[in-house]
Design an enzyme around this catalytic site. Structure first.
Site, PDB file in Angstrom:
ATOM      1  N   ARG A   1      88.632 -13.473  -5.546  1.00  0.00           N
ATOM      2  CA  ARG A   1      89.924 -13.258  -4.899  1.00  0.00           C
ATOM      3  C   ARG A   1      90.533 -14.601  -4.497  1.00  0.00           C
ATOM      4  O   ARG A   1      89.902 -15.373  -3.755  1.00  0.00           O
ATOM      5  CB  ARG A   1      89.719 -12.376  -3.662  1.00  0.00           C
TER       6      ARG A   1
ATOM      7  N   GLU B   1      60.683   7.411  12.445  1.00  0.00           N
ATOM      8  CA  GLU B   1      62.061   7.393  11.953  1.00  0.00           C
ATOM      9  C   GLU B   1      62.708   6.046  12.241  1.00  0.00           C
ATOM     10  O   GLU B   1      63.362   5.465  11.378  1.00  0.00           O
ATOM     11  CB  GLU B   1      62.866   8.528  12.590  1.00  0.00           C
TER      12      GLU B   1
END
Lengths: 83, 381
Positions: B270, B244
């Site tokens: 932006r 995992e």
């Protein structure tokens, strides 16, 4: 140095270093006492593999093989015999 | 050392990105708000081959090598905004399916893996208890052999997928006096007598991955449902968690790449004080650091994948990867919010959700503190 002495030396130096012990008895319970725990077993497995040229498989990580020094010696010798 | 991916591996990642972008992102804000697990998406993932990717064809898998599987999960992380779904998938693949594949009998493999690979069944993992987390093997759940059955008693908590799962990988001790080598693994089905799923557990993030307690009250588990030998549970657990640690992070890497591209695009578009914000060093440096973290994380992760493919084990490197990628992911999420300013804090921009989701990454599969402990032990400290 015998297999038992090598393992005991390793455990005393690397694992049982904080336990204020002079030695380990061959039949002393290393699991119940917590001398071998889930963190130290990682180092122990690496030591056994490198020192004795064996492969410690995950399925071999059971009490029969690691309960005490005697069982570890038997496991190592059995493993070496199977190579 | 070859850093080039094969054409097939590149195609795997591209295909996963396309699939995730097209199929897995609907109603994400609403599903997160409601904490809604989607079985429909789970089945779509199974049809695409996610759950079975790293598993042999004879069990309904795709037989992919580990690096290809990592690239698949990375592609999903890039294309899919639903970190909860990816977390739930990873949880099943590595802590339920993989232990069955690596330690199971033929009957267990044929009995469970095809159903899990196909999405027909969902799997959950039961290790953590109310009083044993990082010290996992101090668990209290007991298993006593009586005839052809083990009788399990105890409570598990933080079990991902539990509310929707059909099968559970449960750990219990058969002999407390044997310490961590008393721990034994069992495959428990939802319908076994004495087994029940407790209350749902609400949480900060990963809300689409349901979580609950497991309650075992004289739960009768047939002997043939013990996984591996008695006392082998700790090794089985460690092996699963190492898988995992190695693979769950791939989705985080994909997420980092998605965020980075979005931040670059935003910083160019932006404008403040008459210039794109990316022209200001304070913003540009943040984005550069995101890029550096992502690239170094990729190297660490791919190394672990290659080591596991070659040797099966990568204890130190898996711990390094878990530690580094999870902490990098949280920092990347924080940077993405900061770069987007007030907009980054809004639900609509979907960056605050990534941040909430990311916080769990330094907790699950062993906390950052535990990863450091593992590394320290292996350094001889």
């Amino acid at each position: 140095m015998t297999v038992l002495e090598k393992i005991e030396k390793f455990l005393m130096a690397e694992v049982a270093v904080d336990l204020d012990k002079e030695s380990l008895q061959p039949d002393e319970d290393l699991l119940g006492s917590g001398i071998i725990d889930s963190m130290t077993v990682i180092k122990l497995v690496l030591f056994l593999e490198e020192t004795f040229g064996i492969e410690v498989k995950d399925e071999d990580l059971v009490p029969e093989n690691f309960q005490n020094l005697n069982s570890m010696v038997e496991y190592v010798e059995r493993n070496q015999g199977n190579r | 050392m070859d850093f080039e991916l094969t054409e097939e591996q590149v195609a795997v990642k591209k295909s996963a990105v396309r699939f995730a972008q097209n199929e897995l992102n609907d109603e994400m804000i609403e599903r997160d708000r409601d904490g809604a697990f989607s079985r429909k998406l789970w089945l779509k993932c199974a049809d695409f081959g996610v759950q079975g990717a790293a598993f042999p064809r004879e069990y309904g898998g795709g037989d992919a090598d580990i690096l290809s599987t990592v690239l698949l999960m990375e592609g999903l992380g890039y294309g899919c905004k639903d970190s909860g779904l990816l977390f739930a998938l990873n949880g099943q693949m590595w802590t339920v399916q993989m232990p069955i594949l690596r330690f199971g009998s033929d009957g267990q493999k044929h009995g469970y893996l095809p159903k899990l690979c196909s999405g027909e069944w969902i799997g959950a993992h039961g290790m953590t208890e109310p009083n044993s987390g990082s010290d996992a093997f101090s668990l209290s759940t007991t298993a006593k052999l009586e005839g052809d059955y083990y009788i399990l008693n105890g409570t598990k908590t933080f079990s991902t997928n539990a509310p929707v799962a059909d099968v559970f990988m449960v750990f219990a001790t058969v002999d407390k006096s044997k310490g961590f080598m008393g721990v034994t693994a069992f495959i428990v089905e939802r319908g076994f007598p004495g087994f029940s799923v407790g209350k749902d557990i609400g949480k900060m993030g990963l809300r689409t991955a349901p979580m609950a307690e497991l309650v075992l009250e004289d739960c009768r588990v047939p002997v043939e449902n013990r996984l591996g030998k008695e006392g082998n549970g700790a090794a089985i657990f460690e092996d699963a968690i190492e898988w995992e640690r190695s693979c769950i992070l791939a989705s985080l890497l994909g997420g980092m790449e998605r965020q980075l591209e979005r931040c670059i695009e935003y910083a160019k578009r932006r404008k403040q004080f008459g210039r794109p914000i990316g022209k200001y060093q304070s913003i540009a440096n943040k984005i550069v650091d995101m890029q550096v973290r992502m690239e170094t994380a990729r190297l660490v992760l791919y190394k672990v994948a290659c080591m596991k493919q070659a040797h099966g084990k990568a204890t130190m490197d898996a711990a390094i990867a878990k530690l580094y990628l999870s902490e990098s992911w949280i920092q990347s999420c924080l940077d993405a919010v900061q770069i987007h300013g007030g907009y980054g804090y809004t639900t609509e921009f979907e960056l605050e959700r990534d941040l909430r989701d990311s916080v769990a990454s330094t907790l699950y599969s062993g906390t950052s503190e535990i990863q450091r402990n593992i590394i320290a032990r292996l350094l001889g400290l």
